[in-house]
Design a protein around this motif. Structure first.
Motif, mmCIF file in Angstrom:
data_model
loop_
_atom_site.group_PDB
_atom_site.id
_atom_site.type_symbol
_atom_site.label_atom_id
_atom_site.label_comp_id
_atom_site.label_asym_id
_atom_site.label_seq_id
_atom_site.Cartn_x
_atom_site.Cartn_y
_atom_site.Cartn_z
ATOM 1 N N MET A 1 38.131 119.436 78.830
ATOM 2 C CA MET A 1 37.353 119.610 77.424
ATOM 3 C C MET A 1 37.138 120.586 77.681
ATOM 4 O O MET A 1 36.157 121.264 78.207
ATOM 5 C CB MET A 1 36.350 118.843 77.315
ATOM 6 C CG MET A 1 35.557 118.566 76.921
ATOM 7 S SD MET A 1 33.666 116.940 76.510
ATOM 8 C CE MET A 1 35.080 115.757 76.440
ATOM 9 N N ALA A 3 34.170 123.693 75.494
ATOM 10 C CA ALA A 3 32.902 123.801 75.496
ATOM 11 C C ALA A 3 32.659 122.964 74.117
ATOM 12 O O ALA A 3 31.603 122.027 73.556
ATOM 13 C CB ALA A 3 32.419 124.442 75.241
ATOM 14 N N GLN A 5 34.490 120.551 72.413
ATOM 15 C CA GLN A 5 34.646 119.037 72.237
ATOM 16 C C GLN A 5 33.435 118.405 72.688
ATOM 17 O O GLN A 5 33.254 116.971 72.178
ATOM 18 C CB GLN A 5 35.695 118.656 73.370
ATOM 19 C CG GLN A 5 37.377 119.355 72.656
ATOM 20 C CD GLN A 5 38.333 118.843 73.122
ATOM 21 O OE1 GLN A 5 38.354 119.157 74.919
ATOM 22 N NE2 GLN A 5 39.566 118.655 72.830
ATOM 23 N N ARG A 6 32.888 119.004 73.053
ATOM 24 C CA ARG A 6 31.698 118.810 73.506
ATOM 25 C C ARG A 6 30.370 118.082 72.447
ATOM 26 O O ARG A 6 29.845 117.400 72.243
ATOM 27 C CB ARG A 6 30.841 118.991 74.366
ATOM 28 C CG ARG A 6 31.267 119.244 75.731
ATOM 29 C CD ARG A 6 30.764 119.773 77.046
ATOM 30 N NE ARG A 6 31.600 120.263 77.978
ATOM 31 C CZ ARG A 6 31.002 121.211 79.017
ATOM 32 N NH1 ARG A 6 30.355 121.707 79.185
ATOM 33 N NH2 ARG A 6 32.047 120.720 80.570
ATOM 34 N N LYS A 9 30.959 114.300 68.266
ATOM 35 C CA LYS A 9 30.225 113.502 68.300
ATOM 36 C C LYS A 9 30.037 112.089 67.072
ATOM 37 O O LYS A 9 30.094 111.566 67.295
ATOM 38 C CB LYS A 9 29.027 113.770 68.974
ATOM 39 C CG LYS A 9 28.265 113.968 70.010
ATOM 40 C CD LYS A 9 26.961 114.127 70.912
ATOM 41 C CE LYS A 9 27.177 114.889 71.533
ATOM 42 N NZ LYS A 9 27.024 115.086 72.944
ATOM 43 N N LYS A 38 38.259 111.641 67.136
ATOM 44 C CA LYS A 38 36.770 112.821 67.095
ATOM 45 C C LYS A 38 36.474 113.973 66.169
ATOM 46 O O LYS A 38 38.033 114.936 65.964
ATOM 47 C CB LYS A 38 36.694 113.095 69.333
ATOM 48 C CG LYS A 38 36.181 111.787 69.949
ATOM 49 C CD LYS A 38 36.189 112.763 71.246
ATOM 50 C CE LYS A 38 36.295 111.913 72.102
ATOM 51 N NZ LYS A 38 35.543 112.665 73.604
#
Length: 111
Positions: A1, A3, A5-6, A9, A38
């Motif tokens: 993953m 950065a 993709q964090r 939400k 996502k």
């Protein structure tokens, strides 16, 4: 993953106009082609001073998603934000990078 993709939400369902044959006739029909993808929905504000030097506030909306997501200009998406609020958007021009895609989107007002 990675950065980025964090930050994703939010979730989106993607709808696309497709051709279907019904009763011997070809019609256009909007179909849900992907769900629960996502993403990150973001809005920013720009100030345009214009020629007459009167500031105008312009809101821009951007959608971020993975580079492998099949999202196309003209698609309609329903984004469910992390707080549960849903917003319907029409997808505009997109740019693909090695780590993500970035699309301009326009809100669809249903009121």
């Amino acid at each position: 993953m990675n950065a980025l993709q964090r930050l994703w939400k939010d979730r989106m369902d993607i709808y696309r106009w497709v051709e279907v044959v019904e009763g011997g006739f070809t019609k256009q029909k909007k179909e849900k082609i992907y769900e629960n993808v996502k993403c990150h929905y973001s809005k920013g504000q720009l100030v345009n001073t214009g020629e007459d030097s009167v500031p105008t506030l312009i809101t821009s909306h951007t959608l971020f998603c993975g580079p492998d997501v099949d999202l196309r200009e003209g698609d309609e998406i329903v984004v469910t934000q992390q707080n549960g609020k849903q917003v319907t958007l029409t997808v505009g021009e997109g740019f693909t990078y090695s780590t993500h895609q970035e699309f301009s989107v326009k809100r669809v007002d249903t009121a």
